[in-house]
Design an enzyme around this catalytic site. Structure first.
Site, PDB file in Angstrom:
ATOM      1  N   TYR A 197      61.832  28.863  30.240  1.00 14.79           N
ATOM      2  CA  TYR A 197      61.239  30.060  29.664  1.00 14.79           C
ATOM      3  C   TYR A 197      59.761  30.135  30.067  1.00 14.79           C
ATOM      4  O   TYR A 197      58.872  30.278  29.227  1.00 14.79           O
ATOM      5  CB  TYR A 197      61.365  30.075  28.139  1.00 14.79           C
ATOM      6  CG  TYR A 197      62.740  29.775  27.597  1.00 14.79           C
ATOM      7  CD1 TYR A 197      63.704  30.771  27.461  1.00 14.79           C
ATOM      8  CD2 TYR A 197      63.097  28.476  27.220  1.00 14.79           C
ATOM      9  CE1 TYR A 197      64.971  30.489  26.952  1.00 14.79           C
ATOM     10  CE2 TYR A 197      64.358  28.184  26.717  1.00 14.79           C
ATOM     11  CZ  TYR A 197      65.286  29.191  26.589  1.00 14.79           C
ATOM     12  OH  TYR A 197      66.540  28.918  26.086  1.00 14.79           O
ATOM     13  N   CYS A 256      57.391  29.545  18.677  1.00 19.71           N
ATOM     14  CA  CYS A 256      56.660  30.594  17.963  1.00 19.71           C
ATOM     15  C   CYS A 256      57.353  30.970  16.662  1.00 19.71           C
ATOM     16  O   CYS A 256      56.980  31.961  16.032  1.00 19.71           O
ATOM     17  CB  CYS A 256      56.473  31.825  18.845  1.00 19.71           C
ATOM     18  SG  CYS A 256      58.004  32.564  19.430  1.00 19.71           S
TER      19      CYS A 256
END
Length: 333
Positions: free
Chosen positions: A192, A287
């Protein structure tokens, strides 16, 4: 920010946490003032050019209406590169030929003379779809802005993911580097990877870094960033992490894998690939604490030990927190 029509005036706002209730926001106390100025300049320019908010013209439209060129405005977005001061305004619309496009860009420049780029992003389909479309057109300035962070240069496309808090992200990447424990001999896979920000940081201490990212435009940015920084030990592959990572770690097991997924966390196939290959060290940049906890449970059940988790406050005065977690194999360390 999502755009709505309120009494003949275009207003930008956010969607409420956990729902789809739109909340008008003329200002944002924790945002860079340059971003707020650009958003307002974009809204006023769109009004002057006769652009309409998407919700006011939803549904099918006649050929006569399409011929007016007015189109629909879904979102306005602004980006700033703190390291260079470059800024970008992005108007997300439903067609390539909007009414008075040149005037729109000129009005934004009149309001904010220092703006670097004014971009039209074209998104087809329903109003509740993805924020950005695949095609971006530069109405003024370059199609990308450039930032400098941690001694490295980064090109940023209109739709590519790039961390918004540059001061804290530099600290977060320092923590990730520390967790990776690099000494120049390791092979690293950065999953990612976005535009390759963390990958380039890791390349300073690794023998080889391979980044994986599903967004084609982001990988193009990453490859440009490698060339711009004259880095020779980083490469990037386009594709879903859940599809590419299993074969990548099976062919030749890396020493370290870093994970920096979106809020939804990692796909199960990616986690299972790490467990099956017994990658010695995993650094997870998260996150969302909830999806981090879920994914750490999978890795812990697969033989990993969670050594440390460092929280990083990327969004002051909000409930969001990022974190860096270090995992090692119990049968290796």
């Amino acid at each position: 920010m999502a755009v709505k029509d309120r009494g003949g005036r275009l207003v930008a706002g956010y969607y409420s946490s956990g729902g789809r209730r739109w909340v008008a926001a003329e200002d944002c106390p924790i945002a860079d003032e340059r971003l707020v100025a650009l958003i307002q300049a974009g809204l006023r320019a769109a009004e002057k050019c006769g652009w309409q908010a998407a919700e006011e013209t939803a549904g099918s439209r006649s050929q006569a209406e399409l011929a007016t060129g007015r189109g629909r405005l879904y979102h306005v977005a602004a980006r700033v590169a703190p390291g260079t001061g470059q800024t970008m305004l992005i108007a997300v619309v439903d067609r390539e030929r909007m009414n008075r496009m040149g005037e729109f860009a000129a009005r934004v420049r009149d309001a904010v003379p220092e703006v670097t780029s004014v971009i039209l992003n074209v998104r087809r389909g329903r109003g509740d779809g993805p924020v950005y479309g695949r095609r971006s057109i530069a109405l003024y300035g370059p199609s990308r802005i450039v930032d400098r962070m941690g001694g490295l240069w980064f090109e940023i496309s209109p739709t590519s993911f790039y961390q918004v808090n540059s001061l804290q992200v530099e600290r977060m990447y320092e923590l990730a580097m520390e967790a990776a424990g690099l000494d120049g001999s390791q092979r690293v896979v950065d999953a990612y990877c976005g535009v390759g920000t963390l990958s380039l940081f890791l390349s300073r201490g690794a023998a080889q870094v391979t980044g994986i990212e599903v967004a084609t435009e982001a990988v193009a940015d990453a490859r440009r960033n490698v060339r711009m920084n004259r880095i020779e030990n980083a490469r990037f592959q386009v594709g879903a992490v859940e599809e590419l990572l299993p074969s990548l770690v099976a062919d030749r097991r890396p020493d370290v894998v870093t994970l920096d997924p979106p809020r939804r966390g990692c796909g199960r196939a990616a986690l299972e690939a790490l467990v099956h290959a017994k990658v010695p060290r995993v650094v997870y940049v998260s996150c969302d604490p909830a999806t981090l906890a879920r994914d750490l449970r999978v890795l812990a059940d697969g033989g990993y030990q969670v050594r440390e988790v460092w929280p990083v406050d990327m969004f002051p005065q909000t409930g969001h927190v990022e974190s860096v977690a270090l995992l090692v194999r119990g049968d290796v360390f």
